[in-house]
Design an enzyme around this catalytic site. Structure first.
Site, mmCIF file in Angstrom:
data_model
loop_
_atom_site.group_PDB
_atom_site.id
_atom_site.type_symbol
_atom_site.label_atom_id
_atom_site.label_comp_id
_atom_site.label_asym_id
_atom_site.label_seq_id
_atom_site.Cartn_x
_atom_site.Cartn_y
_atom_site.Cartn_z
ATOM 1 N N CYS A 277 32.395 12.171 -8.640
ATOM 2 C CA CYS A 277 31.486 12.073 -9.305
ATOM 3 C C CYS A 277 31.157 10.292 -9.638
ATOM 4 O O CYS A 277 32.054 9.641 -9.814
ATOM 5 C CB CYS A 277 31.712 12.547 -10.706
ATOM 6 N N CYS B 117 32.602 8.401 -13.637
ATOM 7 C CA CYS B 117 34.076 7.633 -14.162
ATOM 8 C C CYS B 117 34.693 6.858 -12.897
ATOM 9 O O CYS B 117 34.872 7.597 -12.037
ATOM 10 C CB CYS B 117 34.869 8.774 -14.570
ATOM 11 N N CYS C 39 31.867 18.360 -18.423
ATOM 12 C CA CYS C 39 32.045 16.714 -17.979
ATOM 13 C C CYS C 39 33.039 16.475 -19.116
ATOM 14 O O CYS C 39 32.663 16.845 -20.546
ATOM 15 C CB CYS C 39 30.820 16.138 -18.103
ATOM 16 N N GLN D 8 21.994 4.193 -28.332
ATOM 17 C CA GLN D 8 23.318 4.307 -27.763
ATOM 18 C C GLN D 8 24.167 5.454 -27.624
ATOM 19 O O GLN D 8 23.996 6.134 -28.542
ATOM 20 C CB GLN D 8 24.324 3.494 -28.720
ATOM 21 N N TYR E 204 16.019 -8.768 -28.457
ATOM 22 C CA TYR E 204 16.356 -7.590 -27.633
ATOM 23 C C TYR E 204 16.883 -6.437 -28.574
ATOM 24 O O TYR E 204 17.929 -5.787 -28.352
ATOM 25 C CB TYR E 204 17.313 -7.870 -26.794
ATOM 26 N N GLU F 209 11.428 -7.090 -29.131
ATOM 27 C CA GLU F 209 11.922 -6.070 -28.113
ATOM 28 C C GLU F 209 10.571 -5.786 -27.277
ATOM 29 O O GLU F 209 9.461 -5.804 -27.492
ATOM 30 C CB GLU F 209 12.336 -4.763 -28.841
ATOM 31 N N ASP G 268 21.255 -9.130 -28.077
ATOM 32 C CA ASP G 268 21.667 -7.971 -27.372
ATOM 33 C C ASP G 268 21.219 -7.811 -25.895
ATOM 34 O O ASP G 268 20.353 -6.813 -26.000
ATOM 35 C CB ASP G 268 22.046 -7.095 -28.356
ATOM 36 N N CYS H 194 26.379 -6.505 -22.395
ATOM 37 C CA CYS H 194 27.090 -5.611 -21.684
ATOM 38 C C CYS H 194 27.575 -6.106 -20.652
ATOM 39 O O CYS H 194 27.792 -5.042 -19.527
ATOM 40 C CB CYS H 194 26.124 -4.257 -21.856
#
Ligand code: SAH
Length: 519
Positions: free
Chosen positions: A79, A82, A165, A329, A358, A379, A428, A455
Site C-alpha cells: 500500500c 504507510c 485500513c 486536517q 495560508y 488564503e 502555514d 509540513c
C-alpha cells in the site's frame, strides 16, 4: 563499488532517508531500500543505479532490526499509505525529530548545538493508529472480476482489496462492505480507469471525532445511482452516519471528487470541533529547551508520550461544518495539539494584530482570534475563505477578517498601499514553503513574533535562514507527529525579532535579498 541492475547485495541498514526508506552503505556507495529498517541486515536487489547511489528492492531480512515491530496491516508493504509501519513508534518519532534537526543544520545552516538548544521533544500520539478522520477508497474489480474496495498500491493505480485500513476509523470497513454488497445485489458496476467505463469510482468517508457524525459520499461516473433508496437505506443504518451524498465525476482524471455534490439523505455537512489546549510547560514537563539537548540519537520517552500531559483542556473549542469538498486536517487529535502549540508560541495577550497566512478554512485564525485583538487570514482558495467566514460566524468570532489571494501578492500589496501592521504573523504554507516575496514583506512588517507551521522541514529550514538573516532569532522548534506510520512530520517554530543594542529594531535597508536562496 559499482553495481548493476539485478545485482543481489547484502547490506546493513545504518540510516533512514526522507520517506523512511532504509539506507545502507557499501564502500561509501549508498543503497536506498524501501521497507528496510535501520538496524536490519538485508538482502536486496539493485533496481536502478546512479553515480553515487542506487535504489534496491528488499528481498529478504537476514537479521531483523531490534526496532522492528509486528505491523498491524498485512498490506503495509504494497500500500502507498504507510512507509514505516514496521518500525517501532518510538523510533518513528526519533526519526522525525532527527529529520527536522538535520534539515535545520544542513539546509538552514544553523549550528548543531544551537539547534539542540531550541528543539523541544516531538509531540507523538498516545494511540498512533486509527487517527485519520477521512479516507477515499477506490472501487474496482480484481482479476476474477469480483468487486473490491481498498487502496492504490504505492505509485500505481492498482487497487489492493482492503476495507480495514489501520489508520482509518472502525466504521470504514462496515460502510465499504455495505457499498460492495449494494453494488453486487443491484448489479452496479465499478469504474475502470483504463476504459473509462463503469459507474462507482470512489467512496469518501469522513468522521467528526468530537461529534461522532459520519459522512459518506459515493463518487460516480454517471448522473445517478441505480436503486438509490436501497443504497441510502443500507448505509444510513451504520451508527453515526448523518450525511449521504453522491458526487458526479465523469472526467478521466486522477482528481477524485467531482465538482457537483448532491445530498441523498441527511445533512449536507457534518460538524466537528477542535479543542484549544493550554500548553503548560514547567516542572515535570520536558519542554524547556535544555532538557531536549542531546535528544538526537535516542528519543527521550518523556518527550514523546509524556509530552501530552502538557496539553490541558482549556474548555474552549472551535467548531466547524465540513462538506465533502472542504479542506480539513485529517488527524484531529494531533491538530488540537499542533494549533494549541502555535497559539502558545504566538504569546497573545488580547491586544495583538495577527496575520495568519495560508489560512485554509481559518482553523488557526479562529484559534488565534479568541486571544487577539484582530486576526487577518489570507488564503488562495476562494471556497476555503467562504468556509472560513462561515466558521467565524458560527463561533461568534467577529474579529477575524479574510482575504482571498496569494499570500505573496495580498500581503505586499496591502503593506505598500495601506501600511498594514502585524504584532504576530503565523504562516502555514504548503510543502513548497513561503514565497520569497512573502518572506520579504514579513521582514518589512517587523512583527514581534513569527510562528511558522510547516509540513516540510526542508523548505522550512530554507525559509528560517532567510528570516534569521533578516533580523529574527529562532527561539523554539518542535515536531508534531500528524501522520504516524508515514515518513511525514509537521513542525512548529517560534521566531522573535532581534533588537539591536540601541534598542532599535532591525532596519529595512539591512534586510538581505532573498533571491540567492531561491536561485
Ligand atoms: N492553516 C490551514 C491550511 C494549511 S494548508 C489549516 O491548518 O487548516 C496550506 C494552505 O495554503 C492551503 O489551504 C492552500 O490552499 C493554501 N495556499 C497554497 N498556496 C498559497 C498561496 N500562494 N497563498 C495563499 N495560500 C496558499
Amino acid at each position: 563499488m559499482e553495481y548493476k541492475k539485478n545485482d543481489i547485495v547484502t547490506v546493513e541498514i545504518t540510516d533512514m532517508g526522507h520517506d523512511g526508506e532504509g539506507i545502507g552503505k557499501v564502500d561509501g556507495y549508498a543503497l536506498f531500500i524501501k521497507d528496510a529498517l535501520i538496524g536490519d541486515v538485508v538482502e536486496a536487489k539493485v533496481m536502478k543505479t546512479m553515480k553515487n547511489y542506487a535504489f534496491a528492492r528488499l528481498e529478504k531480512v537476514l537479521t531483523p532490526s531490534s526496532f522492528r515491530v509486528e505491523p498491524k496491516c498485512a498490506y503495509h508493504r504494497q500500500c502507498g499509505g504507510c512507509q514505516i509501519q514496521a518500525l517501532s513508534y518510538q523510533k518513528q518519532l526519533e526519526f522525525k525529530h532527527n529529520k527536522i534537526r538535520n534539515n535545520l543544520i544542513r539546509i538552514g545552516k544553523f549550528e548543531e548545538a544551537f539547534v539542540d538548544s531550541v528543539m523541544e521533544p516531538i509531540v507523538g500520539m498516545e494511540q498512533p493508529y486509527h487517527y485519520r478522520n477521512k479516507a477515499q477508497f477506490p472501487i474496482g474489480t480484481d482479476k476474477e472480476g469480483n468487486l473490491i474496495a481498498g487502496f492504490y498500491a504505492g505509485r500505481t493505480h492498482t487497487i489492493i482489496a482492503n476495507t480495514d485500513c489501520a489508520l482509518g476509523v472502525a466504521e470504514n470497513e462496515q460502510i465499504l462492505e455495505l457499498v460492495l454488497q449494494y453494488m453486487r445485489e443491484n448489479r452496479v458496476t465499478a469504474y475502470n480507469e483504463e476504459t473509462g467505463k463503469g459507474l462507482v469510482r470512489h467512496v469518501l468517508i469522513r468522521k467528526g471525532f468530537a461529534t461522532g457524525e459520519i459522512m459518506v459520499c459515493i463518487v460516480i461516473n454517471g448522473k445517478s445511482l441505480p436503486a438509490e433508496q436501497t443504497f441510502v437505506d443500507m448505509i444510513k443504518k451504520v451508527t453515526g452516519v448523518s450525511s449521504i451524498s453522491v458526487s458526479v465525476n465523469k472526467e478521466r482524471t486522477n482528481v477524485i471528487m467531482g465538482k457537483e455534490i448532491r445530498t441523498l439523505w441527511g445533512n449536507d455537512t457534518i460538524e466537528d470541533s477542535i479543542r484549544i489546549y493550554d500548553v503548560v510547560q514547567g516542572e515535570g514537563n520536558v519542554s524547556d529547551a535544555s532538557s531536549t539537548a542531546g535528544m538526537h540519537g535516542t528519543c527521550d520517552m518523556r518527550g514523546t508520550f509524556g509530552a501530552n500531559s502538557e496539553f490541558v483542556d482549556s474548555g474552549r473549542a472551535v467548531s466547524f461544518r465540513i462538506s465533502p469538498l472542504s479542506f480539513y486536517q485529517v488527524n484531529p487529535v494531533q491538530t488540537e495539539k499542533l494549533y494549541s502549540m502555535a497559539l502558545h508560541y504566538a504569546g497573545l495577550t488580547g491586544q495583538e494584530t495577527v496575520w495568519d497566512l495560508y489560512c485554509g478554512i481559518g482553523t488557526i485564525s479562529l484559534f488565534l482570534a479568541q486571544s487577539a485583538k484582530q486576526v487577518y487570514g489570507v488564503e488562495i482558495v476562494e471556497q476555503a475563505i467562504r468556509d472560513a467566514r462561515q466558521n467565524a460566524s458560527r463561533n461568534n468570532i467577529t474579529n477575524a477578517q479574510f482575504y482571498v489571494g496569494k499570500a505573496e501578492e495580498v500581503l505586499p500589496d496591502l503593506y505598500e498601499k495601506e501600511g498594514i501592521h502585524a504584532d504576530v504573523i503565523v504562516v502555514d504554507p504548503p510543502r513548497k514553503g513561503c514565497d520569497e516575496k512573502c518572506l520579504e514583506t514579513m521582514l518589512k512588517m517587523q512583527p514581534e513574533r513569527i510562528v511558522y507551521v510547516s509540513c516540510d522541514s526542508a523548505t522550512l529550514a530554507r525559509d528560517l535562514r532567510v528570516l534569521c538573516d533578516g533580523g529574527y532569532e529562532l527561539k523554539r522548534v518542535r515536531g508534531c507527529d500528524m501522520f504516524p506510520m508515514t515518513g511525514h512530520v509537521e513542525t512548529v517554530c517560534l521566531l522573535s525579532r532581534k533588537i539591536d543594542k540601541k534598542g532599535f529594531t532591525y532596519r529595512e535597508e539591512e534586510i538581505p535579498d532573498c533571491e540567492c536562496i531561491y536561485g
